[in-house]
Design a protein around this motif. Structure first.
Motif, PDB file in Angstrom:
ATOM      1  N   UNK A   1       7.424  -2.953  -6.787  1.00 21.14           N
ATOM      2  CA  UNK A   1       6.427  -3.185  -5.873  1.00 21.14           C
ATOM      3  C   UNK A   1       5.642  -4.488  -6.368  1.00 21.14           C
ATOM      4  N   UNK A   2       5.307  -4.586  -7.623  1.00 21.01           N
ATOM      5  CA  UNK A   2       4.721  -5.959  -7.997  1.00 21.01           C
ATOM      6  C   UNK A   2       5.553  -7.093  -7.825  1.00 21.01           C
ATOM      7  N   UNK A   3       6.791  -7.057  -7.959  1.00 20.16           N
ATOM      8  CA  UNK A   3       7.641  -7.931  -7.550  1.00 20.16           C
ATOM      9  C   UNK A   3       7.862  -8.537  -6.144  1.00 20.16           C
ATOM     10  N   UNK A   4       7.804  -7.319  -5.505  1.00 20.87           N
ATOM     11  CA  UNK A   4       7.709  -7.657  -4.017  1.00 20.87           C
ATOM     12  C   UNK A   4       6.361  -8.237  -3.369  1.00 20.87           C
ATOM     13  N   UNK A   5       5.334  -8.025  -4.076  1.00 17.23           N
ATOM     14  CA  UNK A   5       3.949  -8.539  -3.912  1.00 17.23           C
ATOM     15  C   UNK A   5       3.924 -10.131  -4.126  1.00 17.23           C
TER      16      UNK A   5
ATOM     17  N   UNK B   1       7.707   3.904 -12.911  1.00 19.40           N
ATOM     18  CA  UNK B   1       7.626   2.772 -13.881  1.00 19.40           C
ATOM     19  C   UNK B   1       8.283   1.531 -13.031  1.00 19.40           C
ATOM     20  N   UNK B   2       9.636   1.963 -12.862  1.00 23.33           N
ATOM     21  CA  UNK B   2      10.463   0.996 -12.092  1.00 23.33           C
ATOM     22  C   UNK B   2      10.072   0.602 -10.794  1.00 23.33           C
ATOM     23  N   UNK B   3       9.561   1.705 -10.114  1.00 24.82           N
ATOM     24  CA  UNK B   3       8.904   1.428  -8.783  1.00 24.82           C
ATOM     25  C   UNK B   3       7.847   0.486  -8.733  1.00 24.82           C
ATOM     26  N   UNK B   4       6.943   0.788  -9.740  1.00 18.55           N
ATOM     27  CA  UNK B   4       5.900  -0.039  -9.854  1.00 18.55           C
ATOM     28  C   UNK B   4       6.179  -1.504 -10.218  1.00 18.55           C
ATOM     29  N   UNK B   5       7.214  -1.782 -10.994  1.00 21.88           N
ATOM     30  CA  UNK B   5       7.706  -3.021 -11.139  1.00 21.88           C
ATOM     31  C   UNK B   5       8.308  -3.823  -9.953  1.00 21.88           C
TER      32      UNK B   5
ATOM     33  N   UNK C   1       0.748  -1.359   0.000  1.00 19.83           N
ATOM     34  CA  UNK C   1      -0.032  -0.031   0.112  1.00 19.83           C
ATOM     35  C   UNK C   1       0.829   1.258  -0.077  1.00 19.83           C
ATOM     36  N   UNK C   2       1.940   1.350   0.832  1.00 21.43           N
ATOM     37  CA  UNK C   2       2.699   2.567   0.910  1.00 21.43           C
ATOM     38  C   UNK C   2       3.484   2.599  -0.364  1.00 21.43           C
ATOM     39  N   UNK C   3       4.016   1.495  -1.127  1.00 23.61           N
ATOM     40  CA  UNK C   3       4.663   1.561  -2.129  1.00 23.61           C
ATOM     41  C   UNK C   3       3.678   2.155  -3.491  1.00 23.61           C
ATOM     42  N   UNK C   4       2.623   1.712  -3.270  1.00 20.25           N
ATOM     43  CA  UNK C   4       1.542   2.285  -4.280  1.00 20.25           C
ATOM     44  C   UNK C   4       1.302   3.707  -4.134  1.00 20.25           C
ATOM     45  N   UNK C   5       1.167   4.044  -3.124  1.00 25.22           N
ATOM     46  CA  UNK C   5       0.738   5.548  -2.674  1.00 25.22           C
ATOM     47  C   UNK C   5       1.931   6.291  -3.278  1.00 25.22           C
TER      48      UNK C   5
END
Length: 157
Positions: free
Chosen positions: A96-100, A90-94, A30-34
């Motif tokens: 975050x998805x990897x961490x998920x 974009x990199x942060x989103x990738x 959630x924090x990463x998405x925000x």
């Protein structure tokens, strides 16, 4: 029975740990998405500012070719910054998805381990029950043997 109880307790602790790890992973996500949303907002604002600035600079070119040249250079820098910010988002989103995915895999493994621990606990309880039944049967047989021997002794007397 003690082993079975310990195994059940371990399974309960593992479940609580797995749930806590899921909560932590969800909060991190959630924090990463925000953070990503904020970076995207900044990137959009920067791109919009760059676009508005570009239009303004074109008008200024009519007034001063030199000013327009300097402004165009600045606009390119702003656009590059906007591109870099968007790339970072974009990199942060990738990431975050990897961490998920990693968190989900850890949770899956923890759940499998918990199920295995529960299976082992059930098997241990069953073995303990069988051992207890065997012990009682051996005691009954021994008591019967003692009774028979006692009867024989009385008959011989």
């Amino acid at each position: 029975e003690r082993i079975a109880i310990e195994a059940v307790e371990k399974a309960i602790i593992a479940e609580e740990k797995r749930k806590k790890e899921q909560q932590i992973a969800a909060e991190k996500s959630r924090i990463a998405e925000e953070k990503q949303n904020e970076e995207e907002r900044i990137a959009i604002e920067a791109a919009e500012k760059a676009r508005i600035s570009k239009e303004k600079r074109k008008d200024e070119e009519l007034v001063s070719a030199k000013k327009a040249s300097v402004a165009e250079e600045k606009l390119k820098e702003e656009e590059q910054i906007a591109i870099e910010v968007a790339e970072k988002a974009r990199i942060a989103e990738e990431k975050r998805k990897e961490e998920e995915q990693i968190a989900a895999e850890k949770a899956r493994i923890a759940e499998e381990k918990q199920k295995e621990d529960e299976r082992i606990a059930i098997e241990a309880a069953e073995k303990a029950r069988i051992a207890e039944e065997k012990r009682k049967e051996e005691e009954r047989v021994a008591a019967e043997e003692v009774r028979i021997a006692e009867e024989k002794r009385k008959e011989e007397e």
